[in-house]
Scaffold this motif. Sequence first.
Motif, PDB file in Angstrom:
ATOM      1  N   GLN A  96      60.454   8.597  44.518  1.00  0.00           N
ATOM      2  CA  GLN A  96      59.886   9.557  45.773  1.00  0.00           C
ATOM      3  C   GLN A  96      59.859  11.043  44.991  1.00  0.00           C
ATOM      4  OE1 GLN A  96      59.174   9.450  48.661  1.00  0.00           O
ATOM      5  NE2 GLN A  96      59.636  11.614  49.212  1.00  0.00           N
ATOM      6  N   THR A  97      60.783  11.157  43.966  1.00  0.00           N
ATOM      7  CA  THR A  97      60.503  12.583  43.362  1.00  0.00           C
ATOM      8  C   THR A  97      59.134  12.779  42.709  1.00  0.00           C
ATOM      9  OG1 THR A  97      62.786  12.508  43.018  1.00  0.00           O
ATOM     10  CG2 THR A  97      61.598  14.008  41.684  1.00  0.00           C
ATOM     11  N   VAL A  98      58.868  11.594  41.928  1.00  0.00           N
ATOM     12  CA  VAL A  98      57.357  11.659  41.176  1.00  0.00           C
ATOM     13  C   VAL A  98      56.308  11.646  42.163  1.00  0.00           C
ATOM     14  CG1 VAL A  98      55.818  10.058  39.814  1.00  0.00           C
ATOM     15  CG2 VAL A  98      58.212  10.397  39.102  1.00  0.00           C
ATOM     16  N   GLU A  99      56.403  11.066  43.354  1.00  0.00           N
ATOM     17  CA  GLU A  99      55.503  11.303  44.473  1.00  0.00           C
ATOM     18  C   GLU A  99      55.184  12.834  44.829  1.00  0.00           C
ATOM     19  OE1 GLU A  99      53.667   8.652  46.334  1.00  0.00           O
ATOM     20  OE2 GLU A  99      53.855   7.822  44.382  1.00  0.00           O
ATOM     21  N   ALA A 146      52.960  18.225  44.627  1.00  0.00           N
ATOM     22  CA  ALA A 146      52.975  19.797  44.571  1.00  0.00           C
ATOM     23  C   ALA A 146      52.359  20.278  43.252  1.00  0.00           C
ATOM     24  CB  ALA A 146      54.279  20.026  44.559  1.00  0.00           C
ATOM     25  N   PHE A 147      52.405  19.291  42.175  1.00  0.00           N
ATOM     26  CA  PHE A 147      51.955  19.778  41.097  1.00  0.00           C
ATOM     27  C   PHE A 147      51.046  18.692  40.156  1.00  0.00           C
ATOM     28  CE2 PHE A 147      56.146  21.477  41.388  1.00  0.00           C
ATOM     29  CZ  PHE A 147      56.036  22.951  41.532  1.00  0.00           C
ATOM     30  N   PRO A 148      49.952  18.528  40.880  1.00  0.00           N
ATOM     31  CA  PRO A 148      49.058  17.494  40.458  1.00  0.00           C
ATOM     32  C   PRO A 148      48.474  17.536  38.948  1.00  0.00           C
ATOM     33  CG  PRO A 148      47.827  18.700  42.418  1.00  0.00           C
ATOM     34  CD  PRO A 148      49.360  19.166  42.351  1.00  0.00           C
ATOM     35  N   ARG A 149      48.115  18.794  38.563  1.00  0.00           N
ATOM     36  CA  ARG A 149      47.431  19.272  37.290  1.00  0.00           C
ATOM     37  C   ARG A 149      48.738  18.938  36.233  1.00  0.00           C
ATOM     38  NH1 ARG A 149      45.075  25.266  37.666  1.00  0.00           N
ATOM     39  NH2 ARG A 149      44.603  24.306  35.294  1.00  0.00           N
ATOM     40  N   CYS A 169      57.276   3.461  38.915  1.00  0.00           N
ATOM     41  CA  CYS A 169      56.828   3.941  40.056  1.00  0.00           C
ATOM     42  C   CYS A 169      55.970   2.971  40.673  1.00  0.00           C
ATOM     43  CB  CYS A 169      56.125   5.428  40.090  1.00  0.00           C
ATOM     44  SG  CYS A 169      57.656   6.413  39.634  1.00  0.00           S
ATOM     45  N   LYS A 170      54.941   2.378  39.880  1.00  0.00           N
ATOM     46  CA  LYS A 170      54.149   1.301  40.457  1.00  0.00           C
ATOM     47  C   LYS A 170      54.871   0.129  41.226  1.00  0.00           C
ATOM     48  CE  LYS A 170      49.710   2.620  37.871  1.00  0.00           C
ATOM     49  NZ  LYS A 170      49.884   2.746  36.426  1.00  0.00           N
TER      50      LYS A 170
END
Lengths: 243, 243
Positions: free
Chosen positions: A180-183, A188-191, A207-208
């Motif tokens: 959830q945090t990585v999502e 929020a910070f895609p770059r 995550c996958k």
Amino acid sequence: MTYDLYYWPSVPGRGEYVRLVLEAAGADYRDVARLDASEGGGIEAMFAFIEGKRGALLPFAPPFLVAGEIVLSQAPVIAAFLGERHGLAPEGEADVLFARAIAATTADFVAEAHDTHHPVGVSLYYGDQKAEAARRAEDFRSGRMPKFLGWYEALLAANPAGHSWLVGDRMTYADLGLFQTVEGLRYAFPRRMRSLSESIPLVEALCKRVASSERIAIYLASDRRLAFNEDGIFRNYPELDGE
Amino acid sequence: MTYDLYYWPSVPGRGEYVRLVLEAAGADYRDVARLDASEGGGIEAMFAFIEGKRGALLPFAPPFLVAGEIVLSQAPVIAAFLGERHGLAPEGEADVLFARAIAATTADFVAEAHDTHHPVGVSLYYGDQKAEAARRAEDFRSGRMPKFLGWYEALLAANPAGHSWLVGDRMTYADLGLFQTVEGLRYAFPRRMRSLSESIPLVEALCKRVASSERIAIYLASDRRLAFNEDGIFRNYPELDGE
């Protein structure tokens, strides 16, 4: 037993760290604040607990979970309680305890992600602290994100039971919290997440694995899953992102 | 069993939330980073765990506790583990869990107290973020301190087992954590704590009760108790205080 989860109805926020465990467990639960008042729901039902109208175990803030006599707040504490009850925790005392520490550390990481847009105070709007937010976000992207994400990567690399999960040999609430945090960080910070991606291959694979696990995959495709938005912890403010 | 506590040797910090439980329990423990290297101590011994030289259970940061195969980080998680082992936790599942939530909430409060002098980032000096700190401290004093302290006061007022302790009818690690936090706030924000004092009589009484409990009184008078200072979480910067 039916669990009652109480959390703000319009954001995934910290409630999602509990909801994911309930969903992965296949537990029977009501998302009370999202129900209609005619079903005993709504945020008034949530505030009744916080204001002491429902007993002595006062939550400081949502999310909280009600299960019989139990009224339990704090996302990592609730996630551990549910995970340990429903087979989403590791085995053995040392690993059970270590999973609790991982979840608590993830909660710290989430709080720091939140503070990138609210470094001065939760009582103020983002618009009133944009200059401070820019400085805090820069520090978060350059220092804190690699430090926290690198720690999860190191845990996965060091896990003697294999590199699939953070602790032990099966999916636990600690893994759900990292997912959830990585999502949220990707939203929020895609770059920054793209530039960090190569350095955290085991985290990416985990995550996958979480997203494609049976119950979670069904849940993510359902309307029970709330989208990230700019009222929540993870906010897409492009001016706070960067490589 | 001898516990090994690892924490920065020169500040009470988050380590003190663990140390108080060990002291109140009368537990046998070593404060490893404060020992000489010839005894296996020093901060190098602490970093060996963080850097993965002592096994797969990597702490993200100090404090952490080592007990046989257990390597446990996160102050509220360690405090709960020790409290539940050594009779410093309440009885009954709902109260046991509730104490964990209190400790986690106290950890959040402590993190917010820290961020009054480091609102932009832990990698920067206070001197590089004084303007932001002034804004954050104002918000903390006016909003967050009364909200958190008022919550503890409400818990004490609502406790069906009496108004002496936060949960149940005996001193627990949750009470020890509140005591330490109030001590820290009195050091960092003496003017604000004086103006809030009248509104939290039950909290004030609890802190006196903790300080005068037998083992804690002996501990507080010993050289094992570290003084607050301006390298720690709670810092006496008069420009951040106010009524």
